[in-house]
Design a protein around this motif. Sequence first.
Motif, PDB file in Angstrom:
ATOM      1  N   PRO A   1       8.390  -0.753  -1.771  1.00  0.00           N
ATOM      2  CA  PRO A   1       7.151  -0.470  -2.942  1.00  0.00           C
ATOM      3  C   PRO A   1       6.214   0.059  -1.620  1.00  0.00           C
ATOM      4  CG  PRO A   1       7.518  -2.927  -1.465  1.00  0.00           C
ATOM      5  CD  PRO A   1       8.538  -2.170  -1.505  1.00  0.00           C
ATOM      6  N   GLY A   2       6.184   0.377  -0.315  1.00  0.00           N
ATOM      7  CA  GLY A   2       5.946   0.962   0.255  1.00  0.00           C
ATOM      8  C   GLY A   2       5.836   3.022   0.538  1.00  0.00           C
ATOM      9  N   LEU A   3       7.217   3.111  -0.115  1.00  0.00           N
ATOM     10  CA  LEU A   3       7.992   4.370  -0.521  1.00  0.00           C
ATOM     11  C   LEU A   3       7.527   4.614  -1.457  1.00  0.00           C
ATOM     12  CD1 LEU A   3       9.610   6.366   0.435  1.00  0.00           C
ATOM     13  CD2 LEU A   3      11.453   5.895  -0.741  1.00  0.00           C
ATOM     14  N   LEU A   4       7.306   4.105  -2.479  1.00  0.00           N
ATOM     15  CA  LEU A   4       6.602   4.022  -4.462  1.00  0.00           C
ATOM     16  C   LEU A   4       6.030   2.918  -4.479  1.00  0.00           C
ATOM     17  CD1 LEU A   4       7.584   6.921  -7.243  1.00  0.00           C
ATOM     18  CD2 LEU A   4       7.392   4.388  -7.495  1.00  0.00           C
TER      19      LEU A   4
ATOM     20  N   SER B   1       3.456  10.647 -11.163  1.00  0.00           N
ATOM     21  CA  SER B   1       2.252  10.859 -11.227  1.00  0.00           C
ATOM     22  C   SER B   1       0.612  10.181 -10.865  1.00  0.00           C
ATOM     23  CB  SER B   1       1.760  11.824 -12.417  1.00  0.00           C
ATOM     24  OG  SER B   1       1.537  11.719 -13.895  1.00  0.00           O
ATOM     25  N   THR B   2       0.923   8.878 -11.388  1.00  0.00           N
ATOM     26  CA  THR B   2       0.039   8.143 -11.219  1.00  0.00           C
ATOM     27  C   THR B   2       0.665   6.984 -10.590  1.00  0.00           C
ATOM     28  OG1 THR B   2       0.587   6.699 -13.531  1.00  0.00           O
ATOM     29  CG2 THR B   2      -0.361   8.425 -13.997  1.00  0.00           C
ATOM     30  N   ALA B   3       1.196   7.130  -9.575  1.00  0.00           N
ATOM     31  CA  ALA B   3       1.811   6.329  -8.845  1.00  0.00           C
ATOM     32  C   ALA B   3       1.855   6.320  -7.084  1.00  0.00           C
ATOM     33  CB  ALA B   3       3.281   6.354  -8.846  1.00  0.00           C
ATOM     34  N   SER B   4       1.411   5.209  -5.672  1.00  0.00           N
ATOM     35  CA  SER B   4       1.211   5.603  -5.225  1.00  0.00           C
ATOM     36  C   SER B   4       2.346   5.650  -3.965  1.00  0.00           C
ATOM     37  CB  SER B   4       0.267   4.526  -4.111  1.00  0.00           C
ATOM     38  OG  SER B   4      -1.046   4.223  -4.541  1.00  0.00           O
ATOM     39  N   THR B   5       2.488   6.852  -3.594  1.00  0.00           N
ATOM     40  CA  THR B   5       3.923   7.144  -2.782  1.00  0.00           C
ATOM     41  C   THR B   5       3.708   7.246  -1.080  1.00  0.00           C
ATOM     42  OG1 THR B   5       3.794   9.669  -3.143  1.00  0.00           O
ATOM     43  CG2 THR B   5       4.533   8.006  -4.618  1.00  0.00           C
ATOM     44  N   VAL B   6       4.821   8.072  -0.298  1.00  0.00           N
ATOM     45  CA  VAL B   6       4.125   7.812   0.783  1.00  0.00           C
ATOM     46  C   VAL B   6       3.732   9.063   0.850  1.00  0.00           C
ATOM     47  CG1 VAL B   6       7.081   8.944   1.151  1.00  0.00           C
ATOM     48  CG2 VAL B   6       6.092   7.848   3.188  1.00  0.00           C
ATOM     49  N   ALA B   7       3.654   9.581  -0.295  1.00  0.00           N
ATOM     50  CA  ALA B   7       3.240  11.263   0.518  1.00  0.00           C
ATOM     51  C   ALA B   7       2.091  11.040  -0.595  1.00  0.00           C
ATOM     52  CB  ALA B   7       4.848  12.561  -0.163  1.00  0.00           C
TER      53      ALA B   7
END
Length: 205
Positions: A33-36, A94-100
């Motif tokens: 989950p920290g990645l996406l 496009s609506t997800a939180s990712t590492v970037a």
Amino acid sequence: MLEALTGAGLAAAAGMNAYIPLLVVGLADRLFPGLLALPEGWAWLSSWWVIGIVAVLLVVEVVADKVPAVDSVNDVLQTLVRPAAGGLVFGSSSTASTVAVTDPAEFFASNQWVPIVVGAVIALAVHAGKATVRPAANAATAGAAAPVVSTVEDVGAIGLSLVAIVAPLLVVVALLALAAAGWWLGRTARRRRRPAERPATAGDG
């Protein structure tokens, strides 16, 4: 901006193989989950049922895509599947939180149909290029190119999916490289095919 690049990279990967980016997104959300981290509306993509089904379909796709002639039939069958997968991965990522991307743009969250359509178009464009080049490559090499090209596509889809999540700015470079590779492969296949066709044409005359 970065979320759009993430979505574009995943959608392009779906154009090569519909199930690889879906599996990458699902497993990333489920295990890393920290990645996406998918938003609540897309959390179903990381359910074990969906991951399992996608994994089975991926195995079928990987095998079928490496058999000459069968790969072309598979491309026809995938004409709807790959754009649909492209829409799903673009819409979800496009609506997800990712590492970037820690704060996805509100535009995509409030206009969810936009990334889905864009993702479908990107995947369809890549799929069309693949479906056009593959028969020419098979004809030029008597089918020997099928497993090689398919393996390269699978590796490319995996790499592009990971790059899209971890380093979305590199997606631009990856897409340019993908376009150049497709152009070169198609040109090479056409050149090899012409000498084989000339004797037959001369004999007919």
